[in-house]
Design a protein around this motif. Structure first.
Motif, PDB file in Angstrom:
ATOM      1  N   SER A 201      35.065  16.167 -41.444  1.00 37.25           N
ATOM      2  CA  SER A 201      35.046  16.884 -40.171  1.00 37.25           C
ATOM      3  C   SER A 201      33.616  17.161 -39.726  1.00 37.25           C
ATOM      4  N   GLU A 202      32.773  17.563 -40.665  1.00 36.04           N
ATOM      5  CA  GLU A 202      31.371  17.833 -40.340  1.00 36.04           C
ATOM      6  C   GLU A 202      30.658  16.567 -39.867  1.00 36.04           C
ATOM      7  N   ILE A 203      30.885  15.477 -40.576  1.00 35.03           N
ATOM      8  CA  ILE A 203      30.220  14.215 -40.217  1.00 35.03           C
ATOM      9  C   ILE A 203      30.720  13.712 -38.862  1.00 35.03           C
ATOM     10  N   LYS A 204      32.037  13.819 -38.623  1.00 37.27           N
ATOM     11  CA  LYS A 204      32.582  13.408 -37.332  1.00 37.27           C
ATOM     12  C   LYS A 204      31.997  14.259 -36.207  1.00 37.27           C
ATOM     13  N   PHE A 205      31.920  15.577 -36.432  1.00 40.87           N
ATOM     14  CA  PHE A 205      31.332  16.477 -35.439  1.00 40.87           C
ATOM     15  C   PHE A 205      29.888  16.086 -35.139  1.00 40.87           C
ATOM     16  N   THR A 206      29.112  15.816 -36.187  1.00 46.19           N
ATOM     17  CA  THR A 206      27.708  15.447 -36.015  1.00 46.19           C
ATOM     18  C   THR A 206      27.571  14.175 -35.199  1.00 46.19           C
ATOM     19  N   TYR A 207      28.416  13.193 -35.501  1.00 43.88           N
ATOM     20  CA  TYR A 207      28.371  11.923 -34.774  1.00 43.88           C
ATOM     21  C   TYR A 207      28.718  12.124 -33.295  1.00 43.88           C
ATOM     22  N   LEU A 208      29.798  12.862 -33.040  1.00 46.78           N
ATOM     23  CA  LEU A 208      30.269  13.021 -31.663  1.00 46.78           C
ATOM     24  C   LEU A 208      29.322  13.866 -30.825  1.00 46.78           C
TER      25      LEU A 208
END
Length: 319
Positions: A201-208
């Motif tokens: 979730s953290e990595i997806k948030f960072t990417y988006l």
């Protein structure tokens, strides 16, 4: 206990005292920065008027943020302090075993507290991440419905905590030396599953948010508002990812330890409990305290309300 040995080595007193004292220092530092942060945010609004929706000056809005800071931000650090305290007590509890390896009570205390303390530290990470996403208006970037995100991770964390606690208590009971570790492994795997989804979730948030930044994420909070925080939300976000990975790595080590059994290599060598558990938790706790997440969130609150106040002023001028 029969011929069953609680330790396969003689616990070091120096290591237990050093690590216990280190966690006490971290706990004291945590308490100090909380009071320091509260003093700083109170100082920013001294003499300002109470918040009034009909009078949205930056001072009144900022004072409203102090209330939000006290009620919504500071309580998130209680689990962190509890976890750090558990780590300290756990390591200090190892000291009596230096003279007598078969003392049951100190063994149970250190076994359970060192096992479950990271769950409390992880709870603070989950709550900080959820609050940061809300303040950045990035709720659409959550892997699950945002209103349930923090609850989902915290409930999973609490569940793993109870399972690990039950297994840890059973390990020292005669006849349960085989079942206890299996229950602990189950609790650790539950924690790892939730940590894995959280890291994703953290990595997806960072990417988006890098690909499609929100308006709130554009601002440089170190220069645009009150300049209280030593870091910005991007550094805070990176720290949350790093600390989550470190807790995950620690869980992997503990799973391998219990899977190997009471005669395994990891449980038979004391260095692992210090280097791949205690040291990792010291690094995690220090990083979380160093970036001052409470001040980062207070700055984001002020940025949010200053933008709202500016919008209202422009709207009134155009009317």
């Amino acid at each position: 206990m029969g011929d069953f040995q609680l330790y396969k080595y003689t616990p070091t007193m120096a290591g237990a005292i050093i690590f216990g004292a280190t966690f006490i220092v971290l706990l004291g530092y945590n308490i100090f920065i909380i009071f320091q942060s509260l003093s700083k945010v109170n100082l920013q609004t001294r003499g300002s008027r109470p918040y009034n929706k009909n009078n949205e000056s930056s001072l009144s809005l900022s004072q409203n943020n102090v209330w939000r800071f006290k009620k919504q931000v500071l309580p998130m650090f209680i689990p962190l302090m509890v976890g750090v305290l558990m780590e300290a007590v756990g390591y200090f509890a190892r000291t009596p075993s230096h003279g007598n390896k078969q003392l049951l009570t100190p063994y149970i205390i250190q076994s359970i507290l060192l096992l479950i303390a990271p769950s409390f530290i992880a709870a603070t990470i989950y709550m900080v991440f959820g609050r940061m996403m809300r303040l950045l208006n990035a709720s659409d970037y959550s892997i699950i419905k945002f209103k349930y995100q923090t609850t989902f991770f915290v409930v999973g964390d609490v569940f793993s905590f109870f399972v690990q606690s039950a297994g840890g208590g059973m390990m020292s009971q005669s006849g349960n030396q085989d079942l206890g570790p299996k229950i602990v492994i189950a609790g650790l795997i539950i924690q790892m599953i939730f940590l894995f989804f959280f890291i994703f979730s953290e990595i997806k948030f960072t990417y988006l948010i890098n690909k499609m930044p929100t308006t709130a994420s554009y601002g440089n909070i170190k220069t645009s508002t009150m300049n209280l925080a030593p870091t910005d939300w991007k550094i805070l976000n990176s720290t949350l990812i790093i600390t989550s990975i470190l807790i995950f790595a620690r869980c992997v080590v503990r799973v391998v330890e219990f899977a190997q059994g009471f005669n395994g290599f990891i449980i038979s060598h004391e260095a692992f409990i210090y280097l791949l558990d205690g040291l990792l938790m010291i690094i995690v706790s220090f990083l979380l305290l160093r970036v001052r997440p409470e001040l980062v969130m207070f700055e984001l609150m002020n940025q949010e309300y200053l933008e709202e106040a500016s919008y209202n002023v422009l709207s009134s001028l155009q009317a």
